[in-house]
Design a protein around this motif. Structure first.
Motif, PDB file in Angstrom:
ATOM      1  N   ASN A  41       0.755  -0.913  -0.032  1.00  4.94           N
ATOM      2  CA  ASN A  41       0.158  -0.315   0.263  1.00  4.94           C
ATOM      3  C   ASN A  41       0.790   1.654   0.201  1.00  4.94           C
ATOM      4  O   ASN A  41      -0.024   2.974  -0.637  1.00  4.94           O
ATOM      5  N   GLU A  42       1.906   0.923   0.679  1.00  4.11           N
ATOM      6  CA  GLU A  42       2.745   3.112   0.639  1.00  4.11           C
ATOM      7  C   GLU A  42       3.226   2.343  -1.123  1.00  4.11           C
ATOM      8  O   GLU A  42       4.289   3.915  -1.275  1.00  4.11           O
TER       9      GLU A  42
ATOM     10  N   ARG B 268       1.074   2.570  -3.927  1.00  6.17           N
ATOM     11  CA  ARG B 268      -0.165   2.358  -4.649  1.00  6.17           C
ATOM     12  C   ARG B 268      -0.237   3.340  -5.587  1.00  6.17           C
ATOM     13  O   ARG B 268      -1.194   4.121  -5.593  1.00  6.17           O
ATOM     14  N   GLY B 269       0.348   4.833  -4.363  1.00  9.84           N
ATOM     15  CA  GLY B 269       0.285   6.292  -4.842  1.00  9.84           C
ATOM     16  C   GLY B 269       1.084   6.766  -5.987  1.00  9.84           C
ATOM     17  O   GLY B 269       1.298   7.503  -6.293  1.00  9.84           O
TER      18      GLY B 269
ATOM     19  N   GLU C 272       2.895  17.315 -10.971  1.00 10.29           N
ATOM     20  CA  GLU C 272       2.705  15.867  -9.830  1.00 10.29           C
ATOM     21  C   GLU C 272       1.047  15.408 -11.054  1.00 10.29           C
ATOM     22  O   GLU C 272       0.881  14.260 -11.178  1.00 10.29           O
TER      23      GLU C 272
ATOM     24  N   ASN D  83       0.982  12.448 -13.389  1.00  7.56           N
ATOM     25  CA  ASN D  83      -0.593  11.963 -14.096  1.00  7.56           C
ATOM     26  C   ASN D  83      -1.068  11.910 -15.576  1.00  7.56           C
ATOM     27  O   ASN D  83      -0.543  10.869 -15.482  1.00  7.56           O
TER      28      ASN D  83
ATOM     29  N   TRP E 277      -7.576  10.925  -9.147  1.00 11.19           N
ATOM     30  CA  TRP E 277      -6.302  11.954  -8.979  1.00 11.19           C
ATOM     31  C   TRP E 277      -6.350  13.100  -9.301  1.00 11.19           C
ATOM     32  O   TRP E 277      -5.450  13.485  -9.007  1.00 11.19           O
TER      33      TRP E 277
ATOM     34  N   GLN F 255      -8.297   5.393 -11.808  1.00 15.19           N
ATOM     35  CA  GLN F 255      -7.419   5.620 -10.750  1.00 15.19           C
ATOM     36  C   GLN F 255      -6.754   6.986 -10.888  1.00 15.19           C
ATOM     37  O   GLN F 255      -6.574   8.365 -10.413  1.00 15.19           O
TER      38      GLN F 255
END
Length: 478
Positions: free
Chosen positions: A256-257, A259-260, A358, A362, A273, A269
């Motif tokens: 999970n660390e 997944r960002g 960011e 993306n 975001w 997703q």
């Protein structure tokens, strides 16, 4: 489907599979060369290395698939042209465009499969790959003894060896220094002429069997005023020392660390975001005035004051009416307000810059979901007619030509991606500029191939040069 179409498909599938695995192997070797120092000497099991290589291969598909399509299409039609099979196809009344249909359908299927791969499988592969690579790189190095160097891999121990035999297990001239912790005053030093190092059957301990040695030990006295330390020395013919290997076991970080990261997201997703980040950017812009306006202070002066008396920007009547102490106080307060305002603006600008950066990254990952499929089609439009023009099969000239065009595609796409991340180009333009450059080239080559152009015929160019040279050197009549 006609037999000629089946012939062309069979001629395409075999070189495509071969070239795909060759390119994947080369990229995998590059991965090993890059991370060899992070993997060697850490005591990994073989299946961990294999798992990491499989995930790395999945992340290399985005580069291997377009190159394989380009190379295999050049080889297929180059081989057909070299064996005069294209001549037979045209003599049967089938044009080159109709001969391209079966491969075009196959490449379209590959493009659709590439899209679904980048949408559903690649995020999972990236997550597994980066998670496992992170755990492997932070893993402590396995116990490797270097000659004439103190090794402190095990807590409380320091080992130095004068010589190590080629088998890697026999050690000579061993010095083993043991101190339980920094605060302890106990010192224990062992010297041994030789020793053998090996792992326990359960792989949880490292066993060092020492031979022909001597131990020096200092212990504190027992009670009393100013107790004397005790010094002990004894010899041994053989002794076994065990070291715990639990500290060298590979840990597993929570997935999970990771997944960002954008590489681990699908289209849904990425859009979620982007929407949330866009709202944050809009909210920050709308709140800038309300957050910064308290730093502006005005004097309560009637608007009639300047009606008959124009404002003079260079006037210093206000400061001139104050004493020197008050002038210094006013200037100091103004300077503090300006510094506070500057710091706040800088903080807001940094936050805005980070969010926009960011957001651009993306959009880069979002466009990559589609550019992989488009790259396969664009490179096929270049490779198929190019193979029909050069009429050379095998891995000779087709490889050179394929590498040249793929480097053009890769360099343009890399530059476009960099410009997008720097904010110099829009994401749609920067990520699709390579496709926009290569597609007209492919259409031009298709036109030349359909009209039996001698684009790469050296003799045709020599004739043209001789003709032009003779035209200019020909004497004009007087």
């Amino acid at each position: 489907m006609k037999k000629i179409h089946l012939l062309i498909l069979k001629s395409f599938i075999r070189p495509f599979i071969v070239t795909f695995f060759i390119v994947m192997f080369v990229l995998l070797m590059l991965f090993l060369f890059k991370y060899i120092d992070d993997l060697i000497g850490k005591g990994f099991e073989w299946y961990i290395i294999m798992e990491l290589m499989v995930y790395s291969s999945a992340t290399n598909v985005a580069m291997a698939l377009p190159l394989s399509v380009l190379l295999s299409s050049i080889m297929t039609y180059g081989s057909l042209g070299e064996n005069y099979e294209l001549v037979a196809i045209k003599s049967a009344g089938i044009s080159l465009r109709r001969a391209l249909y079966p491969m075009l359908i196959a490449v379209c299927g590959l493009s659709v499969s590439a899209f679904f791969f980048s949408e559903y499988m690649l995020p999972v592969a990236n997550l597994k790959y980066y998670n496992l690579l992170y755990d492997a790189r932070k893993q402590k190095t396995a116990f490797l003894i270097t000659e004439n160097v103190f090794n402190n891999s095990f807590p409380g121990y320091s080992i130095r060896v004068k010589h190590k035999d080629p088998d890697g297990q026999t050690l000579r001239g061993i010095m083993l220094y043991h101190k339980p912790d920094i605060q302890s005053t106990n010192m224990d030093v062992i010297f041994a002429e030789e020793g053998i190092m090996f792992r326990s059957p359960d792989n949880k301990s490292l066993i060092l069997r020492l031979k022909n040695g001597i131990q020096h030990q200092e212990l504190p006295g027992e009670g009393g005023y100013l107790p004397r330390q005790r010094y002990t020395r004894f010899r041994f013919s053989e002794r076994v020392q065990k070291f715990d290997l639990s500290g060298f076991a590979m840990g597993h970080t929570d997935e999970n660390e990771f997944r960002g990261a954008f590489q681990m997201m699908n289209l849904k997703q990425l859009n979620l975001w982007q929407d949330s980040t866009g709202k944050l950017i809009d909210l920050g812009l709308s709140r800038n005035y309300s957050l910064l306006s308290p730093y502006f202070k005005y004097f309560s002066v009637s608007h009639k004051f300047y009606k008959d008396k124009p404002f003079n920007k260079g006037s210093s009547d206000f400061l001139g009416s104050l004493t020197h102490e008050k002038q210094a106080s006013v200037l100091a307060n103004a300077l503090n307000q300006a510094k506070s305002f500057k710091d706040r603006v800088k903080e807001r600008a940094t936050r805005f810059g980070d969010l926009t950066l960011e957001s651009r990254r993306n959009r880069v990952e979002y466009q990559k979901k589609f550019t992989l499929s488009a790259a396969c089609l664009a490179l096929f439009l270049i490779g198929a007619p190019l193979g029909a023009i050069i009429r050379k099969g095998g891995l000779g000239l087709p490889v050179v030509v394929a590498v040249i065009f793929f480097l053009i595609y890769y360099i343009i796409s890399t530059i476009g991606e960099k410009f997008v991340k720097d904010g110099d180009l829009a994401p749609t333009i920067g990520m699709w500029i390579a496709i926009a450059v290569l597609t007209p080239i492919g259409m031009f080559l298709s036109y030349k191939a359909a009209n039996d152009s001698e684009l790469f015929n050296v003799e045709a160019y020599n004739k043209f040069i001789k003709k032009m040279t003779g035209y200019f050197t020909k004497k004009k009549p007087v």
